[in-house]
Scaffold this motif. Structure first.
Motif, short mmCIF file in Angstrom:
data_model
loop_
_atom_site.label_atom_id
_atom_site.label_comp_id
_atom_site.label_asym_id
_atom_site.label_seq_id
_atom_site.Cartn_x
_atom_site.Cartn_y
_atom_site.Cartn_z
N VAL A 68 32.48 63.32 39.74
CA VAL A 68 31.83 63.06 38.46
C VAL A 68 32.61 62.04 37.64
O VAL A 68 32.05 61.34 36.78
CB VAL A 68 31.65 64.38 37.66
N HIS A 69 33.91 61.92 37.90
CA HIS A 69 34.74 61.05 37.07
C HIS A 69 34.43 59.57 37.28
O HIS A 69 34.67 58.75 36.38
CB HIS A 69 36.21 61.35 37.33
N ALA A 70 33.89 59.22 38.42
CA ALA A 70 33.50 57.82 38.63
C ALA A 70 32.42 57.40 37.63
O ALA A 70 32.36 56.23 37.21
CB ALA A 70 32.99 57.63 40.06
N ILE A 71 31.56 58.33 37.24
CA ILE A 71 30.52 58.02 36.26
C ILE A 71 31.15 57.59 34.95
O ILE A 71 30.78 56.55 34.37
CB ILE A 71 29.62 59.25 36.03
N TYR A 72 32.13 58.34 34.48
CA TYR A 72 32.68 58.08 33.16
C TYR A 72 33.66 56.92 33.16
O TYR A 72 33.85 56.27 32.12
CB TYR A 72 33.28 59.36 32.59
N ARG A 73 34.25 56.63 34.31
CA ARG A 73 35.06 55.41 34.39
C ARG A 73 34.18 54.17 34.22
O ARG A 73 34.55 53.21 33.56
CB ARG A 73 35.84 55.37 35.69
N ALA A 127 28.53 67.29 30.36
CA ALA A 127 29.24 66.21 31.04
C ALA A 127 29.84 66.60 32.38
O ALA A 127 30.12 65.72 33.20
CB ALA A 127 30.34 65.66 30.12
N THR A 128 30.02 67.88 32.64
CA THR A 128 30.63 68.29 33.92
C THR A 128 29.62 68.43 35.05
O THR A 128 30.00 68.68 36.19
CB THR A 128 31.34 69.64 33.76
N MET A 129 28.32 68.24 34.78
CA MET A 129 27.29 68.68 35.73
C MET A 129 26.56 67.61 36.54
O MET A 129 25.86 67.96 37.50
CB MET A 129 26.26 69.54 34.99
N PRO A 130 26.62 66.32 36.23
CA PRO A 130 25.76 65.37 36.96
C PRO A 130 26.02 65.26 38.46
O PRO A 130 25.09 65.05 39.23
CB PRO A 130 26.04 64.04 36.25
N ALA A 131 27.27 65.38 38.90
CA ALA A 131 27.58 65.23 40.32
C ALA A 131 27.29 66.54 41.06
O ALA A 131 27.69 67.62 40.62
CB ALA A 131 29.04 64.82 40.51
N LYS A 132 26.62 66.43 42.20
CA LYS A 132 26.24 67.61 42.99
C LYS A 132 26.78 67.47 44.41
O LYS A 132 26.91 66.36 44.95
CB LYS A 132 24.70 67.75 43.07
N ASP A 133 27.05 68.59 45.03
CA ASP A 133 27.36 68.60 46.46
C ASP A 133 26.09 68.20 47.20
O ASP A 133 25.06 68.89 47.11
CB ASP A 133 27.80 70.00 46.88
N PRO A 134 26.10 67.09 47.94
CA PRO A 134 24.86 66.63 48.59
C PRO A 134 24.31 67.61 49.62
O PRO A 134 23.13 67.53 49.97
CB PRO A 134 25.28 65.31 49.24
N LEU A 160 18.90 64.53 37.83
CA LEU A 160 19.00 63.21 38.44
C LEU A 160 19.98 63.22 39.60
O LEU A 160 20.95 63.99 39.61
CB LEU A 160 19.47 62.18 37.40
N ASN A 161 19.76 62.35 40.56
CA ASN A 161 20.65 62.18 41.71
C ASN A 161 21.58 61.00 41.43
O ASN A 161 21.20 59.84 41.59
CB ASN A 161 19.83 61.93 42.97
N TRP A 162 22.80 61.32 41.04
CA TRP A 162 23.75 60.27 40.67
C TRP A 162 24.34 59.55 41.88
O TRP A 162 25.12 58.62 41.73
CB TRP A 162 24.85 60.86 39.78
N ASN A 163 23.97 59.94 43.07
CA ASN A 163 24.36 59.17 44.26
C ASN A 163 23.50 57.92 44.42
O ASN A 163 23.83 57.03 45.21
CB ASN A 163 24.25 60.03 45.52
N ASN A 164 22.41 57.84 43.68
CA ASN A 164 21.53 56.68 43.74
C ASN A 164 22.01 55.63 42.73
O ASN A 164 22.09 55.92 41.53
CB ASN A 164 20.10 57.11 43.42
N GLU A 206 38.72 57.08 31.09
CA GLU A 206 37.49 57.88 31.04
C GLU A 206 37.08 58.09 29.58
O GLU A 206 37.00 57.14 28.81
CB GLU A 206 37.67 59.18 31.81
N MET A 207 36.78 59.32 29.18
CA MET A 207 36.32 59.57 27.82
C MET A 207 37.47 59.45 26.83
O MET A 207 38.64 59.60 27.17
CB MET A 207 35.72 60.97 27.73
#
Length: 553
Positions: free
Chosen positions: A247-252, A218-225, A187-191, A287-288
């Motif tokens: 990636v930490h913005a996701i868990y916040r 949990a460490t993998m969803p964010a990618k270098d665009p 998935l593209n978590w920038n969307n 976060e977690m």
């Protein structure tokens, strides 16, 4: 003395010292006889789990899925896969578990979905440039005709991390990213739509009664665009898809959702990181709540390694006010009875050591000692189904029956994870050992060893000194022991570097002898429980590969 407010806070923060049992649904218990475990089977065995003495159950994915990766390819988070049951059964299971005092943790997989998910089906059909494709990582290929993948990233399961799809007109089209199997598009978590959907999924399960979520990869969803090429031999900083700061913005945002419930729901991360400082970032107060301690799982049965891991774990967690966890096995790793019986008792994904000589008597002895050592440490503890039965890794599964995509994508070079996923033995003298009901229409989805009759839960329940009875005793004592439910911890001086000894609150002492020779027990102590039943109140020496719980007198 604890106050009423202290007690209420402990109930709300149950994860800080809970024992959580991992249920791998397809291998736990088969209620309908099709050879695959299901929710009906789990519901029937809930009293067993309550009697075992655990505090919560974590379920590996039970959602609608083509099962390309045993459910970690989710097609619909709001439906239960028919092989397991339906949503009504899941709701009833949660209610029944709560009545028995068991909390429920469900699995969420943020990095990817199934290629049969409605979003991905729409994206494939829509073609290049479509809005639906922005939910994933579709890119044109390199080379003169786009015949090469967009970059050199490799799948965790082996082979390239990219698969090409045809255009709507049938011609060769773009490529999509899958860090796992091709059936698991990232998935593209920038969307923003991806973020909104996952927050909605959290609320769906929290509203249904789930007490928390376990967060896969949990460490993998964010990618270098920019999707740059990546050489693992000389990793750049930051990594293009592991442990990126964003990636930490996701868990916040997930923590904010969890805090909207009373009591707050727990966020539990699968965080594979060697750096304890980076690991602790996931456990900051916004976060977690907690994360799996894979350094401890990976550690060999060696005193210096274990002590170093314990110190690093306690220091890292104290820095952010989080509770540590301790885990010996799970659905992805070689069972620790087998690991501890090897000359090299460490674990790593690249070191499954299939076919390595294993002394299961030694491994079992060390596994008992390892349980008492881990249960005596501050924090929470995870049990993987079947370890309470002393099950070892099943290494002789025929190639044609293996189902793990790792095995197939590596051409068998990596034997995969099927050996720790074999269905549990409950009763009887031959397969399916009570896993399926009498008259089942199919054998267990993975073959069980024919010599498991003495390992069944039924056989062990009636046998003094069995692994199952040992687990029940240890968990009951841990629950009742006040000294094991706060954060106080201090190493005790020892003469033998092969011995680990520490004290908790209220005069509770744990001593683990990992040396090859007997070690003296501390003076003025009484035995509470030992991993070797030969150690009693009159014992002055602790045998090798043995742990004992003591109380100061």
């Amino acid at each position: 003395m604890a106050t009423a407010n202290d007690t209420a806070s402990q109930r709300q923060e149950w994860w800080r010292d809970a024992v959580i049992y991992q249920v791998y649904p397809r291998s736990f218990a088969d209620g309908d006889g099709d050879g695959v475990g299901d929710l009906a089977g789990v519901r029937e065995r809930l009293p067993y789990l309550a009697e075992l003495g655990v505090d919560a159950l974590w379920f590996s994915p039970w959602y609608a899925s083509p099962q390309a990766d045993a459910g970690y390819d989710v097609a619909d988070y709001r439906r239960i896969d028919p092989v397991f049951g339906d949503l009504a059964q899941a709701g009833a299971l949660i209610e029944e578990a709560h009545r028995l005092g068991l909390r429920i943790v469900v699995d969420v997989v943020p990095n990817h979905v199934s290629d049969q998910h409605a979003w991905f089906r729409e994206a494939r059909e829509a073609g290049p440039g479509a809005e639906a494709r922005d939910l994933f990582w579709f890119r044109p290929g390199r080379g003169s005709d786009g015949e090469l993948p967009p970059n050199d990233w490799q799948s965790v399961f082996g082979g390239p991390a990219w698969t090409r799809v045809p255009n709507p007109d049938g011609g060769p089209g773009e490529w999509y990213l899958h860090l796992f199997a091709p059936e698991q598009p990232d998935l593209n978590w920038n969307n923003p739509k991806v973020r909104e959907e996952h927050e909605s999924v959290l609320r769906f399960w929290f509203d249904l009664g789930a007490d928390g979520v376990r967060i896969d990869s949990a460490t993998m969803p964010a990618k270098d665009p920019e999707l740059p090429d990546f050489d693992p031999a000389s990793p750049p900083v930051p990594h293009p898809y592991i442990d990126r700061d964003d990636v930490h913005a996701i868990y916040r945002s997930w923590r904010a959702v969890a805090e909207q419930y009373a009591p707050p729901r727990a966020l539990i991360g699968e965080v594979w990181l060697a750096d304890p400082v980076r690991f602790a970032h996931y456990l900051r107060p916004d976060e977690m709540h907690t994360a799996f301690n894979f350094d401890y799982l990976n550690s060999p049965w060696e005193p210096a390694a274990l002590r170093g891991c314990i110190d690093a774990t306690l220091d890292a967690h104290a820095s952010v006010g989080a509770a540590p966890t301790w885990v010996l096995s799970n659905h992805d790793v070689t069972r620790h009875v087998t690991r501890y019986g090897r000359a090299d008792s460490s674990y790593g994904h690249a070191l499954r050591q299939h076919g390595t000589s294993t002394d299961l008597v030694l491994g079992t002895r060390r596994a008992r000692a390892a349980l008492l050592l881990a249960l005596a440490l501050p924090g929470g503890h995870y049990i993987y189904q079947g370890e309470e039965l002393g099950l070892g890794e099943v290494e002789d599964i025929p190639a044609e029956l293996r189902q793990d995509p790792i095995f197939h994508r590596t051409g068998g070079a990596d034997i995969g994870r099927d050996g720790c996923r074999v269905p549990l033995p409950w009763s009887g003298q031959e397969p399916p050992f009570g896993f399926s009901p009498p008259g089942a229409s199919a054998p267990p989805w993975l073959p069980q060893p024919a010599d498991w009759a003495d390992s069944t839960a039924e056989a062990q329940s009636g046998r003094p000194g069995s692994m199952l009875r040992f687990y029940r005793t240890a968990l009951a004592l841990r629950r009742a022991e006040p000294g094991l439910h706060d954060e106080r911890f201090a190493w005790l001086p020892v003469d033998d570097p092969g011995v680990l000894a520490f004290e908790r609150a209220d005069g509770f002492v744990c001593v683990a002898n990992l040396s090859p020779t007997p070690a003296p027990l501390p003076a003025d102590t009484a035995v509470v429980l030992a991993s070797d039943s030969a150690v009693d109140g009159a014992a002055a020496l602790l045998p090798p590969d043995t742990t004992v719980w003591l109380r100061r007198t």
